[in-house]
Enzyme design. Sequence first.
Site, PDB file in Angstrom:
ATOM      1  N   GLN A  44       8.760  -9.732  -0.547  1.00 53.42           N
ATOM      2  CA  GLN A  44       7.700  -9.000  -1.237  1.00 53.42           C
ATOM      3  C   GLN A  44       6.421  -8.875  -0.411  1.00 53.42           C
ATOM      4  O   GLN A  44       5.461  -8.263  -0.855  1.00 53.42           O
ATOM      5  CB  GLN A  44       7.409  -9.660  -2.582  1.00 53.42           C
ATOM      6  CG  GLN A  44       8.579  -9.528  -3.530  1.00 53.42           C
ATOM      7  CD  GLN A  44       8.394 -10.337  -4.788  1.00 53.42           C
ATOM      8  OE1 GLN A  44       7.778 -11.400  -4.784  1.00 53.42           O
ATOM      9  NE2 GLN A  44       8.932  -9.837  -5.881  1.00 53.42           N
ATOM     10  N   ASN A  45       6.415  -9.432   0.793  1.00 56.69           N
ATOM     11  CA  ASN A  45       5.260  -9.251   1.661  1.00 56.69           C
ATOM     12  C   ASN A  45       5.244  -7.795   2.116  1.00 56.69           C
ATOM     13  O   ASN A  45       6.278  -7.219   2.446  1.00 56.69           O
ATOM     14  CB  ASN A  45       5.327 -10.200   2.866  1.00 56.69           C
ATOM     15  CG  ASN A  45       4.021 -10.249   3.617  1.00 56.69           C
ATOM     16  OD1 ASN A  45       3.571  -9.252   4.164  1.00 56.69           O
ATOM     17  ND2 ASN A  45       3.395 -11.412   3.629  1.00 56.69           N
ATOM     18  N   ARG A  46       4.085  -7.188   2.129  1.00 59.08           N
ATOM     19  CA  ARG A  46       3.958  -5.755   2.435  1.00 59.08           C
ATOM     20  C   ARG A  46       3.748  -5.465   3.926  1.00 59.08           C
ATOM     21  O   ARG A  46       3.624  -4.306   4.321  1.00 59.08           O
ATOM     22  CB  ARG A  46       2.793  -5.152   1.623  1.00 59.08           C
ATOM     23  CG  ARG A  46       2.892  -5.377   0.118  1.00 59.08           C
ATOM     24  CD  ARG A  46       4.220  -4.988  -0.494  1.00 59.08           C
ATOM     25  NE  ARG A  46       4.511  -3.577  -0.280  1.00 59.08           N
ATOM     26  CZ  ARG A  46       5.725  -3.046  -0.264  1.00 59.08           C
ATOM     27  NH1 ARG A  46       6.788  -3.797  -0.458  1.00 59.08           N
ATOM     28  NH2 ARG A  46       5.894  -1.762  -0.072  1.00 59.08           N
ATOM     29  N   THR A 148      -1.418  -8.803   3.143  1.00 55.34           N
ATOM     30  CA  THR A 148      -0.148  -8.189   2.774  1.00 55.34           C
ATOM     31  C   THR A 148       0.719  -9.146   1.949  1.00 55.34           C
ATOM     32  O   THR A 148       1.818  -8.797   1.544  1.00 55.34           O
ATOM     33  CB  THR A 148       0.633  -7.749   4.031  1.00 55.34           C
ATOM     34  OG1 THR A 148       0.909  -8.900   4.836  1.00 55.34           O
ATOM     35  CG2 THR A 148      -0.151  -6.709   4.810  1.00 55.34           C
TER      36      THR A 148
END
Length: 177
Positions: A44-46, A148
């Site tokens: 889920q890190n952008r 992020t």
Amino acid sequence: MPATPPAPVRSFAPIEPPQARVLILGSMPGVASLTAGRYYAHPQNRFWPIMGRLIGAGPELAYERRIEALCAAGIAVWDVLAQCEREGSLDSAIRDDTAVANDFAGFFVRHPQVRTVLFNGAKAEQSFRRFVLPGLAAAPELRRLPSTSPANASQADAAKCSAWREALRDAGVAVRD
């Protein structure tokens, strides 16, 4: 009986292409990244989706190909801290009294062309200013960007991507529109 302190966690070696012009800094890899042995491994890190949109280093590529795209764009990646104690993955859980910074004096000697440091969130910037900046003879341009991390869910992805696009452009990186 007193609680046992968490074991120290250690960051990775930098991604440091010889032609790097920009250095992106996190604070310390999270548990998912440490387990995988890769930067920004939490699904889920952008970071990788943003890098995909901006320079073609998206999560659909194998990790090695993402690194190649960063390097081709002149982007180095590292973490401010070499070691610290922290329970879990949150930056707020980092114990500053156990923090040891990476060797940035050596990094900047190896990469004198790096003129811009982009911080992936507030903790990276705070740690750099506290543990690294006082020991540097000269400082590059420093700029904090929205984290992020999945813990920073309050800001929309489009706004994060826009901020990262502007910062990379300002630092001379060719980014996609």
